[in-house]
Design a protein around this motif. Structure first.
Motif, PDB file in Angstrom:
ATOM      1  N   LEU A 262     -31.509-108.816 -16.883  1.00 46.66           N
ATOM      2  CA  LEU A 262     -32.507-109.891 -16.771  1.00 46.66           C
ATOM      3  C   LEU A 262     -33.831-109.366 -17.300  1.00 46.66           C
ATOM      4  O   LEU A 262     -34.188-108.216 -17.049  1.00 46.66           O
ATOM      5  CB  LEU A 262     -32.643-110.291 -15.299  1.00 46.66           C
ATOM      6  N   TRP A 263     -34.583-110.208 -18.023  1.00 49.83           N
ATOM      7  CA  TRP A 263     -35.884-109.771 -18.520  1.00 49.83           C
ATOM      8  C   TRP A 263     -36.813-110.963 -18.728  1.00 49.83           C
ATOM      9  O   TRP A 263     -36.393-112.121 -18.702  1.00 49.83           O
ATOM     10  CB  TRP A 263     -35.740-108.964 -19.810  1.00 49.83           C
ATOM     11  N   ASN A 264     -38.083-110.640 -18.957  1.00 52.23           N
ATOM     12  CA  ASN A 264     -39.104-111.652 -19.222  1.00 52.23           C
ATOM     13  C   ASN A 264     -39.260-111.789 -20.729  1.00 52.23           C
ATOM     14  O   ASN A 264     -39.608-110.827 -21.411  1.00 52.23           O
ATOM     15  CB  ASN A 264     -40.424-111.231 -18.572  1.00 52.23           C
ATOM     16  N   ASP A 265     -39.018-113.003 -21.237  1.00 57.19           N
ATOM     17  CA  ASP A 265     -39.167-113.272 -22.656  1.00 57.19           C
ATOM     18  C   ASP A 265     -40.518-113.933 -22.906  1.00 57.19           C
ATOM     19  O   ASP A 265     -40.800-115.007 -22.377  1.00 57.19           O
ATOM     20  CB  ASP A 265     -38.046-114.177 -23.157  1.00 57.19           C
TER      21      ASP A 265
ATOM     22  N   SER B 191     -42.176-117.470 -22.113  1.00 56.65           N
ATOM     23  CA  SER B 191     -42.674-117.115 -20.773  1.00 56.65           C
ATOM     24  C   SER B 191     -41.644-117.524 -19.725  1.00 56.65           C
ATOM     25  O   SER B 191     -41.948-118.184 -18.733  1.00 56.65           O
ATOM     26  CB  SER B 191     -44.025-117.788 -20.506  1.00 56.65           C
ATOM     27  N   ALA B 192     -40.414-117.126 -19.959  1.00 62.26           N
ATOM     28  CA  ALA B 192     -39.297-117.502 -19.087  1.00 62.26           C
ATOM     29  C   ALA B 192     -38.390-116.300 -18.884  1.00 62.26           C
ATOM     30  O   ALA B 192     -38.496-115.287 -19.591  1.00 62.26           O
ATOM     31  CB  ALA B 192     -38.517-118.654 -19.699  1.00 62.26           C
TER      32      ALA B 192
ATOM     33  N   GLY C 214     -27.804-121.485 -22.373  1.00 59.87           N
ATOM     34  CA  GLY C 214     -29.249-121.302 -22.425  1.00 59.87           C
ATOM     35  C   GLY C 214     -29.810-120.217 -21.547  1.00 59.87           C
ATOM     36  O   GLY C 214     -31.020-120.164 -21.336  1.00 59.87           O
ATOM     37  N   SER C 215     -28.988-119.287 -21.046  1.00 63.95           N
ATOM     38  CA  SER C 215     -29.523-118.248 -20.162  1.00 63.95           C
ATOM     39  C   SER C 215     -30.380-117.238 -20.919  1.00 63.95           C
ATOM     40  O   SER C 215     -31.131-116.491 -20.293  1.00 63.95           O
ATOM     41  CB  SER C 215     -28.397-117.524 -19.428  1.00 63.95           C
TER      42      SER C 215
ATOM     43  N   LEU D 222     -35.936-122.206 -22.665  1.00 66.45           N
ATOM     44  CA  LEU D 222     -36.691-121.900 -21.455  1.00 66.45           C
ATOM     45  C   LEU D 222     -35.890-121.057 -20.461  1.00 66.45           C
ATOM     46  O   LEU D 222     -36.291-120.890 -19.311  1.00 66.45           O
ATOM     47  CB  LEU D 222     -37.171-123.192 -20.786  1.00 66.45           C
ATOM     48  N   GLY D 223     -34.758-120.531 -20.922  1.00 68.81           N
ATOM     49  CA  GLY D 223     -34.000-119.591 -20.113  1.00 68.81           C
ATOM     50  C   GLY D 223     -33.513-120.158 -18.800  1.00 68.81           C
ATOM     51  O   GLY D 223     -33.210-121.352 -18.680  1.00 68.81           O
TER      52      GLY D 223
END
Length: 463
Positions: free
Chosen positions: A217-220, A224-225, A242-243, A247-248
Motif C-alpha cells: 500500500l502506498w500514497n500516490d 492524492s489517494a 482501480g486499487s 482515485l485508488g
C-alpha cells in the motif's frame, strides 16, 4: 553588655576549635590503626572497605533492555557517520528480529541514501545476506531510497518495500533468497518499480498473507489517494478494480495524512486511513477487502466518538492498525490535534461494532507541533493491544508505551508512559517502530540524535 558578648563569642570559638581538633585526632587515630593492622597482615595501609551504593537502574529507560552492546546509546546499532533514520521492524516465526532503515550516504537533494537491513538472533546483530548493511545496502540505486517497511513470511523470508527516487519516486520491493536480495517479479526494484506512476509514490506499507502473497500500500501523489498492488507470479496487479489507478481505494486524501496496512487472519488486507473526502475535515476510516471485487468500509462508516456521537473530524491524522488472532481490529490515532497536545484514541472492531477500549482517551500527549507525531500498535501474545507513542518533554522528544490487560491500560515496566519514558535520552527520539515476538518479547526501535547525528536505537521488554 559589650564585654559579656565578646566573652561569649570567644567561648564559642574555643569550642569550635576544640571540636575540629577532636575530629582531626579521630581521623589520624583510625589511619594509624589501619597501618598497624596492615603491617600485622604483612603489608602497608589496607584499603578501607565501604558499603556499596546501590543505584536502582530499573526506572532508567522504564527497565527496557538493550539488544547487545550500546543498542540504544551512542551510535546504536547503525553506528554511522551520517544520519540513520526511519526504522521498521518485524519478527520471524522463529523469533528472529529484522530491522530495515534509511542510511544516508550523502546528504542533500543531490545526495544518496540506501536501505540497510540487520537481524538480531537473540545474541548478535548480523547482516542479512550479502552487504545488507554496508555500501549500497539492499537498494543500491545511486539515488535516495527512503521510508522502508518490512514484513516476514510464514517461512521466515524477509520482504522490504521502500520509495526510491529512481524514475521520479517509485515503490520498490525486494526479498531475501539465500544470500541475495532479489526482485519480486521482473522490475520490482528497478525502473518504475511496482507503482509505475507519473507522479511520486511514497510511504509504502507491506504485508504478507498466510500463503506468503505480498501486498503493498502506498500514497500516490498524482491522485492524492491510496494505491495497493499484490503479487501473483509473474506480475504485480490490482486487488479489485482501480486499487492502483484513478482515485485508488480511498478517493482523494491529504498528501500529509498517513495510513496503515494489516493482513487479517482470513488473509484479507485491511487498511486504516485519514480521509478528508468530507468538507468538514478528516475522518478515520478502516476498509477491508471482501474477497471479491470490493473494499468495504468496516462498520459501514467512519469511526465516531462515543462520548458525543459526532465524527472525529479535528485533524485525525496518522492512524495505525493491528489485527488480533480472533479477527478483532484495533485502530489507534491522534485526535483533536492542537499546537501543543493531542488525544490518543483507540477503538476495537469486534465483528459488529466499534468499541472503546478502556477509556475514550487513552492518553493526552504533549507535543510542540501538531504534525510531529509517531505512534504504533501491535498485538501481544494475549491478544490484547500494545501501543507506543512519541511525546514532548522539553527540550526533546521521548518514547512511551502501554498495554491493555483486558481491564486496564498499564505501563510496561516502571513509568513507561510518563517522565522520560523508554527512550530516556538527551536527544530527540522519533520515527518509532513496534513489534512483538512469538515468545511475547516486545521490541521498540527508533532513530535518535543523542550522539549528534541520528542513529538507530532499539530496546526490548520481556515479562
Amino acid at each position: 553588655m559589650k564585654t559579656l558578648l565578646l566573652s561569649v563569642n570567644a567561648r564559642r570559638s574555643q569550642l569550635l576549635i576544640s571540636f575540629i581538633l577532636f575530629l582531626l585526632f579521630a581521623v589520624l587515630f583510625l589511619a594509624a590503626q589501619s597501618i598497624v593492622k596492615g603491617e600485622e597482615n604483612g603489608g602497608g595501609m589496607q584499603p578501607v572497605a565501604y558499603l556499596p551504593i546501590v543505584i536502582d537502574q530499573s526506572i532508567k529507560n522504564a527497565g527496557w533492555s538493550e539488544l547487545g552492546t550500546n543498542s540504544a546509546r551512542e551510535g546504536g546499532i547503525s553506528a554511522s557517520i551520517q544520519d540513520s533514520i526511519d526504522p521498521a521492524i518485524a519478527t520471524a516465526p522463529n523469533g528472529d528480529l529484522y530491522i530495515a532503515w534509511t542510511e544516508v550516504i550523502t546528504a542533500g537533494v543531490n545526495g544518496r541514501s540506501d536501505i540497510y537491513v540487520l537481524k538480531w538472533d537473540g545474541n548478535d546483530w548480523s547482516e542479512v545476506g550479502t552487504d545488507s548493511a554496508t555500501g549500497g545496502g539492499i537498494s543500491n540505486t545511486n539515488n535516495h531510497s527512503l521510508n522502508p517497511d518490512i514484513a516476514i513470511s510464514a517461512s521466515g523470508i524477509p520482504y522490504v518495500a521502500w520509495s526510491d527516487e529512481q524514475a521520479n519516486w517509485q515503490i520498490y520491493v525486494r526479498r531475501l533468497n539465500g544470500l541475495t536480495w532479489e526482485e519480486v517479479g521482473t522490475g520490482s526494484a528497478s525502473g518504475n518499480g511496482i507503482s509505475d506512476t507519473t507522479f511520486p509514490s511514497e510511504l509504502p506499507s507491506i504485508g504478507l498473507d498466510s500463503n506468503e502473497t505480498p501486498f503493498v500500500l502506498w500514497n500516490d501523489n498524482s491522485a492524492s489517494a491510496l494505491y495497493l498492488r499484490t503479487f501473483a507470479t509473474p506480475n504485480w496487479g490490482e486487488l479489485g478494480t482501480g486499487s492502483a489507478s484513478g482515485l485508488g481505494i480511498t478517493g482523494k486524501m491529504d498528501h500529509y495524512a498517513k495510513f496503515a496496512l494489516a493482513i487479517a487472519p482470513n488473509d484479507r488486507p485491511t487498511i486504516a486511513s485519514a480521509d478528508n473526502t468530507s468538507a468538514s475535515g478528516y475522518d478515520v476510516v478502516v476498509r477491508q477487502w471482501d474477497g471479491n471485487d470490493t473494499w468495504s468500509i468496516v462498520g459501514g462508516d467512519k469511526i465516531v466518538r462515543a462520548t458525543d456521537n459526532t465524527s472525529l473530524l479535528t485533524n485525525d491524522w496518522n492512524p495505525e492498525l493491528a489485527i488480533a488472532p480472533n479477527g478483532h481490529i484495533f485502530v489507534v490515532w491522534p485526535d483533536n490535534l492542537q499546537n501543543e497536545s493531542y488525544d490518543l484514541r483507540l477503538r476495537e472492531w469486534n465483528g459488529s461494532a466499534w468499541n472503546i477500549v478502556g477509556t475514550d482517551v487513552v492518553h493526552t500527549v504533549v507535543t510542540d507541533h501538531f504534525r510531529r507525531q509517531s505512534i504504533g500498535i501491535e498485538i501481544g501474545i494475549d491478544g490484547n493491544p500494545i501501543i507506543a507513542w512519541k511525546g514532548f518533554v522539553a527540550p526533546q522528544y521521548e518514547l512511551y508505551a502501554q498495554r491493555w490487560t483486558g481491564s486496564a491500560w498499564t505501563d510496561i515496566g516502571e513509568n513507561s508512559s510518563t517522565g522520560d519514558g523508554i527512550s530516556d535520552n538527551v536527544g530527540d527520539s522519533d520515527n518509532l517502530s513496534l513489534a512483538v515476538a512469538p515468545d511475547g518479547t516486545i521490541y521498540l526501535a527508533w532513530n535518535d540524535d543523542t550522539s549528534g547525528d541520528d542513529q538507530i536505537y532499539i530496546r526490548s521488554w520481556k515479562d
